[in-house]
Design an enzyme around this catalytic site. Structure first.
Site, PDB file in Angstrom:
ATOM      1  N   HIS A   1      -3.857  -5.181   0.536  1.00 15.98           N
ATOM      2  CA  HIS A   1      -3.476  -5.865   1.876  1.00 15.98           C
ATOM      3  C   HIS A   1      -3.497  -7.330   2.117  1.00 15.98           C
ATOM      4  CE1 HIS A   1      -2.831  -1.759   3.569  1.00 15.98           C
ATOM      5  NE2 HIS A   1      -3.875  -1.593   2.774  1.00 15.98           N
TER       6      HIS A   1
ATOM      7  N   CYS B   1       0.752  -1.352  -0.049  1.00 17.80           N
ATOM      8  CA  CYS B   1       0.110  -0.007  -0.027  1.00 17.80           C
ATOM      9  C   CYS B   1       0.822   1.435  -0.142  1.00 17.80           C
ATOM     10  CB  CYS B   1      -0.928   0.036   1.108  1.00 17.80           C
ATOM     11  SG  CYS B   1      -2.375   1.262   1.035  1.00 17.80           S
TER      12      CYS B   1
ATOM     13  N   SER C   1       1.030 -13.874  32.859  1.00 15.57           N
ATOM     14  CA  SER C   1       2.110 -14.092  34.114  1.00 15.57           C
ATOM     15  C   SER C   1       2.216 -15.621  34.195  1.00 15.57           C
ATOM     16  CB  SER C   1       1.643 -13.265  35.277  1.00 15.57           C
ATOM     17  OG  SER C   1       0.478 -13.916  35.665  1.00 15.57           O
TER      18      SER C   1
ATOM     19  N   SER D   1      -0.617 -13.317  38.480  1.00 18.51           N
ATOM     20  CA  SER D   1      -1.956 -12.750  38.764  1.00 18.51           C
ATOM     21  C   SER D   1      -2.914 -13.622  38.511  1.00 18.51           C
ATOM     22  CB  SER D   1      -2.082 -11.660  37.474  1.00 18.51           C
ATOM     23  OG  SER D   1      -2.105 -12.259  36.323  1.00 18.51           O
TER      24      SER D   1
ATOM     25  N   GLU E   1      -2.510  -8.836   4.390  1.00 15.54           N
ATOM     26  CA  GLU E   1      -2.500  -9.492   5.690  1.00 15.54           C
ATOM     27  C   GLU E   1      -4.033  -9.603   6.339  1.00 15.54           C
ATOM     28  OE1 GLU E   1      -1.166  -6.545   4.485  1.00 15.54           O
ATOM     29  OE2 GLU E   1      -1.854  -4.821   5.690  1.00 15.54           O
TER      30      GLU E   1
ATOM     31  N   GLY F   1      -3.705 -14.898  35.527  1.00 11.62           N
ATOM     32  CA  GLY F   1      -3.830 -14.658  34.043  1.00 11.62           C
ATOM     33  C   GLY F   1      -2.909 -15.501  33.174  1.00 11.62           C
TER      34      GLY F   1
END
Ligand code: XMP
Length: 507
Positions: free
Chosen positions: A164, A76, A223, A218, A166, A220
């Site tokens: 594009h 692009c 971590s 955490s 992607e 999550g």
């Protein structure tokens, strides 16, 4: 392996993700701050941009180390830049060229278009168009509206495309990237979760050596994966701290702590609920609540870290989207680093060196890396949960009683999603406790109790989100269960706002 020079396109991160999906490593750098070792990269991709190559806001990269020296794919803006400043011509397009288009002509004997046929759908997003190709260029593809949709510069491995690859709507985009990176640039597809684990473990051992490292868990994904990687590398020298801020989900502290211990991690659970609640007394403003929670966390964490003698490193679960330097287009061509709670999260008084084993990978890659190390899929598939926890889901002042109510409500909702097989269809879900009392009737009695709002969203990165169309039957069942079982709540509403303009959290 692959260098992506960013000109500020909204799609730049997508380019990196597609390249990674091909098991090829890549890095994004701002076009005006290329890495020092750019000669080591095997290929370069120039991204799109919201700017125009005409007029004042043209972004000029220094391509002296790149052009003619290694394979280049210009997308692009990149394609327009090469055209405009190498003897071609770029002008505003007469028709706006946004959305789907089809390649009506392809120079089919080119490796670049191998396994891609005429008619292939591509995604266009540009307002300028390449009127004339640069000197020495050969046309490779056209669409109905865009004659110069792809070209190659003769005598160089330089390719340029207006569309594009992607974006998912470019059906053969990944094939095109593979043709360029593998067949033309000769890059091996060896970057896999296993190879990432192997090389990261080796590099952690090299940087950290026999030093001690402290890490805040955490519960999550990030971590946890960071901890397991570090544990693999340095074993008992990794000291994990898991703080209960009193704003976690119901039973979360106990169950997550037990799970971490089961994984062999050296983890210390610190119940600081009372300290956090104290810090939140009388605080009602969302940002002040965040600050109070953040400061309390730093204090607790610092106290704990000081108990580990001779610790010299702080590990963080920072991931790539948090650290990518973005081109600040509006503020001129200067590179700024996005502010984010994880970046620069080191308080001054903790003079520790930082190790961030996940800082070059995306969220989906973090999950794949976790899976390749045998982490429980249940942990890897967890919804994101904000650091300040229920603190920003209790609107207004936070009290122990409100936390208790919201924990119960949240547990009914989340367990219900799991039981009905809806959990994985949702990117994030939770409940908000509103600072509103409403009238209800239970049996013969009038009630005057709290309202809760349920929220479930679909998203890829939390930047934009849509509310999830949960089945009415599920909402009905959940509402009944909450009102019948959670004392203090007599009304349940479902949030049907998208982001933007609303946000995911209510505070
Ligand atoms: P919003 O509410 O901004 O949330 O649409 C986007 C995502 O970010 C999470 N979030 C936070 N995470 N500290 C965090 O660690 C915070 O202060 C915070 N605020 C929002 C939110 O849960 C969602 O995933």
């Amino acid at each position: 392996n692959v260098l992506i020079l960013d000109f500020g396109s909204q799609y730049t991160q997508l380019i990196a993700r597609r390249v990674r999906e091909l098991n090829i490593y890549c890095e994004i750098h701002p076009y005006n701050h290329p890495p020092k070792n750019q000669s080591e990269f095997k290929a370069v991709i120039l991204s799109g941009s919201p700017n125009s190559v005409r007029g004042e806001n043209v972004l000029h990269p220094d391509l002296s180390e790149i052009r003619g020296k290694k394979p280049v794919l210009a997308v692009c803006y990149g394609a327009q830049y090469l055209a405009h400043f190498s003897g071609g011509q770029v002008a505003p397009s007469n028709t706006r060229e946004y959305g789907r288009a089809n390649l009506s002509y392809i120079k089919s004997d080119e490796i670049f278009f191998e396994n891609i046929s005429e008619g292939s759908q591509v995604w266009m997003s540009h307002s300028d168009t390449i009127k004339e190709l640069p000197t020495n260029a050969k046309l490779l593809a056209s669409t109905k509206d865009v004659e110069n949709a792809a070209y190659k510069i003769e005598g160089e491995e330089t390719f340029a495309i207006q569309f594009h690859p992607e974006v998912y709507h470019s059906k053969d985009g990944k094939q095109l990237l593979e043709n360029f990176l593998v067949k033309i640039a000769g890059i091996a597809q060896t970057w896999t979760p296993d190879s990432f684990v192997e090389s990261t473990v080796a590099s952690i051992r090299e940087t950290v050596g026999g030093d001690k490292v402290v890490l805040g868990l955490s519960g999550g994904v990030d971590s946890s994966v960071a901890a397991v990687l570090l544990h693999k590398a340095i074993g008992k020298n990794l000291y994990c701290i898991f703080v209960n801020n009193g704003l976690l989900r119901k039973n979360e502290f106990e169950t997550v702590l037990a799970r971490y211990e089961g994984m062999g991690l050296n983890v210390k659970g610190v119940d600081a609920s009372v300290r956090f609640l104290k810090a939140l007394e009388g605080v009602t403003e969302p940002e002040k609540k965040r600050k109070a929670i953040g400061n309390a966390f730093i204090e607790v964490f610092d106290d704990e870290a000081h108990k580990i003698t001779d610790v010299t490193w702080l590990a963080q679960g920072t991931i790539y989207p948090d650290v990518i330097e973005s081109v600040s287009v509006n503020g001129g061509p200067s590179a700024t680093i996005k502010s984010h709670h994880n970046v620069g999260g080191l308080p001054d008084f903790m003079k520790l060196k930082i190790v961030e084993p996940l800082k070059m990978i995306f969220k989906d890659e973090v999950r794949r890396v976790g899976a390749s190390m045998g982490i429980d899929p249940e942990l890897l598939g967890r919804h994101p949960f904000p650091g300040p926890g229920l603190g920003i889901r209790i609107l207004g002042e936070v009290t122990a009683e409100k936390v208790r109510i919201l924990q119960e409500v949240d547990a009914v909702f989340i367990n219900g999603l799991k039981e009905d097989g809806l959990y994985d269809r949702v990117w994030q879900a939770g409940a908000m406790l509103l600072p509103v009392d409403s009238v209800g009737v239970m049996g013969d009695e009038r009630t005057y109790e709290k309202v809760v709002a349920l929220r479930a969203v679909e998203s890829t990165d939390g930047m934009t989100a849509d509310w999830v169309n949960l089945p009415y039957e599920f909402l009905q069942k959940t509402s009944n269960k909450i009102i019948n079982n959670v004392k203090g709540v007599n009304r349940v509403v479902y949030d049907i706002s998208s982001k933007p303009p609303a946000t995911i959290e209510w505070e």
